[in-house]
Design a protein around this motif. Structure first.
Motif, mmCIF file in Angstrom:
data_model
loop_
_atom_site.group_PDB
_atom_site.id
_atom_site.type_symbol
_atom_site.label_atom_id
_atom_site.label_comp_id
_atom_site.label_asym_id
_atom_site.label_seq_id
_atom_site.Cartn_x
_atom_site.Cartn_y
_atom_site.Cartn_z
ATOM 1 N N SER A 1 35.090 37.392 33.365
ATOM 2 C CA SER A 1 33.714 37.952 33.430
ATOM 3 C C SER A 1 33.732 38.946 34.573
ATOM 4 C CB SER A 1 32.993 36.547 33.842
ATOM 5 O OG SER A 1 33.204 35.999 35.058
ATOM 6 N N PHE A 2 34.681 39.454 34.989
ATOM 7 C CA PHE A 2 34.637 40.435 36.232
ATOM 8 C C PHE A 2 34.261 40.083 37.336
ATOM 9 C CE2 PHE A 2 33.797 42.884 32.286
ATOM 10 C CZ PHE A 2 35.029 43.695 32.039
ATOM 11 N N TYR A 3 34.183 38.594 37.668
ATOM 12 C CA TYR A 3 33.828 38.006 38.745
ATOM 13 C C TYR A 3 35.409 38.091 39.553
ATOM 14 C CZ TYR A 3 33.403 33.997 42.085
ATOM 15 O OH TYR A 3 33.296 33.130 43.349
ATOM 16 N N VAL A 4 35.510 38.144 40.891
ATOM 17 C CA VAL A 4 36.525 37.979 41.685
ATOM 18 C C VAL A 4 36.432 36.836 42.660
ATOM 19 C CG1 VAL A 4 37.494 40.371 41.123
ATOM 20 C CG2 VAL A 4 36.089 40.032 43.051
ATOM 21 N N GLU A 5 37.489 36.103 43.156
ATOM 22 C CA GLU A 5 37.396 35.116 44.200
ATOM 23 C C GLU A 5 38.714 35.680 45.043
ATOM 24 O OE1 GLU A 5 37.346 31.075 43.236
ATOM 25 O OE2 GLU A 5 38.324 31.523 41.417
ATOM 26 N N CYS A 6 38.802 34.796 46.138
ATOM 27 C CA CYS A 6 39.897 35.211 47.078
ATOM 28 C C CYS A 6 40.289 33.587 47.028
ATOM 29 C CB CYS A 6 39.584 35.711 48.339
ATOM 30 S SG CYS A 6 41.039 35.882 49.626
ATOM 31 N N THR A 7 41.656 33.477 47.415
ATOM 32 C CA THR A 7 42.370 32.124 47.723
ATOM 33 C C THR A 7 42.210 31.825 49.202
ATOM 34 O OG1 THR A 7 44.458 33.164 48.163
ATOM 35 C CG2 THR A 7 44.200 32.265 46.025
ATOM 36 N N GLU A 8 41.614 32.676 49.948
ATOM 37 C CA GLU A 8 41.353 32.490 51.332
ATOM 38 C C GLU A 8 39.873 32.505 51.475
ATOM 39 O OE1 GLU A 8 43.333 31.601 53.925
ATOM 40 O OE2 GLU A 8 45.000 31.745 52.516
ATOM 41 N N ASP A 9 39.214 31.964 52.279
ATOM 42 C CA ASP A 9 37.692 31.980 52.782
ATOM 43 C C ASP A 9 37.208 33.528 53.125
ATOM 44 O OD1 ASP A 9 35.101 31.243 52.294
ATOM 45 O OD2 ASP A 9 35.125 30.176 54.437
ATOM 46 N N CYS A 10 37.188 34.328 52.581
ATOM 47 C CA CYS A 10 36.997 35.663 53.289
ATOM 48 C C CYS A 10 35.804 36.302 52.568
ATOM 49 C CB CYS A 10 38.194 36.572 53.125
ATOM 50 S SG CYS A 10 38.743 37.470 51.377
ATOM 51 N N ALA A 11 35.318 37.454 53.221
ATOM 52 C CA ALA A 11 34.492 38.221 52.761
ATOM 53 C C ALA A 11 34.894 39.689 52.675
ATOM 54 C CB ALA A 11 32.964 38.197 53.400
ATOM 55 N N THR A 12 35.803 40.075 52.540
ATOM 56 C CA THR A 12 36.305 41.473 52.557
ATOM 57 C C THR A 12 36.391 41.919 51.195
ATOM 58 O OG1 THR A 12 38.796 40.767 52.387
ATOM 59 C CG2 THR A 12 38.050 41.049 54.505
ATOM 60 N N PRO A 13 36.092 43.294 50.996
ATOM 61 C CA PRO A 13 36.077 43.794 49.676
ATOM 62 C C PRO A 13 37.178 43.799 48.756
ATOM 63 C CG PRO A 13 35.175 45.493 51.427
ATOM 64 C CD PRO A 13 35.813 44.206 52.057
ATOM 65 N N GLU A 14 37.140 44.022 47.641
ATOM 66 C CA GLU A 14 38.260 43.926 46.854
ATOM 67 C C GLU A 14 39.420 44.788 47.223
ATOM 68 O OE1 GLU A 14 39.570 44.666 42.202
ATOM 69 O OE2 GLU A 14 37.308 44.141 42.535
ATOM 70 N N GLY A 15 39.293 45.906 47.586
ATOM 71 C CA GLY A 15 40.332 46.741 47.650
ATOM 72 C C GLY A 15 41.184 46.309 49.220
ATOM 73 N N LEU A 16 40.716 45.423 49.844
ATOM 74 C CA LEU A 16 41.635 45.111 51.053
ATOM 75 C C LEU A 16 42.515 43.800 50.930
ATOM 76 C CD1 LEU A 16 38.528 45.627 53.470
ATOM 77 C CD2 LEU A 16 40.315 47.226 52.909
ATOM 78 N N HIS A 17 42.844 43.421 49.734
ATOM 79 C CA HIS A 17 43.715 42.528 49.590
ATOM 80 C C HIS A 17 45.054 43.086 49.379
ATOM 81 C CE1 HIS A 17 40.087 40.232 49.325
ATOM 82 N NE2 HIS A 17 40.793 38.980 49.693
ATOM 83 N N SER A 18 46.177 42.434 49.644
ATOM 84 C CA SER A 18 47.449 42.840 49.331
ATOM 85 C C SER A 18 48.233 42.478 47.950
ATOM 86 C CB SER A 18 48.520 42.701 50.101
ATOM 87 O OG SER A 18 48.219 43.207 51.415
ATOM 88 N N PHE A 19 47.418 41.327 47.336
ATOM 89 C CA PHE A 19 48.001 40.890 46.252
ATOM 90 C C PHE A 19 46.669 40.386 45.236
ATOM 91 C CE2 PHE A 19 50.650 39.579 49.582
ATOM 92 C CZ PHE A 19 51.838 40.170 49.358
ATOM 93 N N SER A 20 46.894 40.497 44.108
ATOM 94 C CA SER A 20 45.923 39.991 43.037
ATOM 95 C C SER A 20 46.506 39.534 41.806
ATOM 96 C CB SER A 20 44.894 41.345 42.927
ATOM 97 O OG SER A 20 45.598 42.291 42.276
ATOM 98 N N VAL A 21 45.832 38.698 41.220
ATOM 99 C CA VAL A 21 46.391 37.957 39.784
ATOM 100 C C VAL A 21 45.169 37.920 38.818
ATOM 101 C CG1 VAL A 21 48.315 36.882 41.062
ATOM 102 C CG2 VAL A 21 46.245 35.760 40.818
ATOM 103 N N ASP A 22 45.644 37.929 37.680
ATOM 104 C CA ASP A 22 44.605 37.675 36.781
ATOM 105 C C ASP A 22 44.509 35.854 36.745
ATOM 106 O OD1 ASP A 22 44.304 40.051 35.679
ATOM 107 O OD2 ASP A 22 45.740 39.781 34.171
ATOM 108 N N CYS A 23 43.266 35.361 36.745
ATOM 109 C CA CYS A 23 42.837 34.089 36.614
ATOM 110 C C CYS A 23 43.749 33.063 35.869
ATOM 111 C CB CYS A 23 41.415 33.699 36.405
ATOM 112 S SG CYS A 23 40.781 34.017 34.744
ATOM 113 N N GLU A 24 44.199 33.438 34.770
ATOM 114 C CA GLU A 24 44.967 32.618 33.747
ATOM 115 C C GLU A 24 46.534 32.222 34.530
ATOM 116 O OE1 GLU A 24 44.648 33.708 29.283
ATOM 117 O OE2 GLU A 24 45.078 35.618 30.900
ATOM 118 N N ALA A 25 46.818 33.052 35.767
ATOM 119 C CA ALA A 25 48.090 33.023 36.450
ATOM 120 C C ALA A 25 48.039 31.789 37.486
ATOM 121 C CB ALA A 25 48.341 34.135 37.278
#
Length: 63
Positions: free
Chosen positions: A24-48
């Protein structure tokens, strides 16, 4: 050599968590952070991580 990441050494805003992209284009982080999407080194699809939201959207679109 240092065991601290480059962003930490240079005092740059970043997150050590993984960004999870949901269907649904919602993104969440595995840590409790408030940084924008572009500031993460790793990303996965939710199915993973076992999320089934993509399956629900695909099934409802097929109806």
């Amino acid at each position: 050599m240092s065991d601290v990441c480059r962003e930490c050494r240079e005092d740059l805003e970043h997150c050590h968590g993984t960004l999870v992209h949901h269907a649904s284009f919602y993104v969440e982080c595995t840590e409790d952070c408030a940084t924008p999407e572009g500031l993460h080194s790793f990303s996965v699809d939710c199915e993973a991580v076992g999320c089934t939201c993509a399956v629900v959207i695909v099934e409802s679109a097929a109806s």
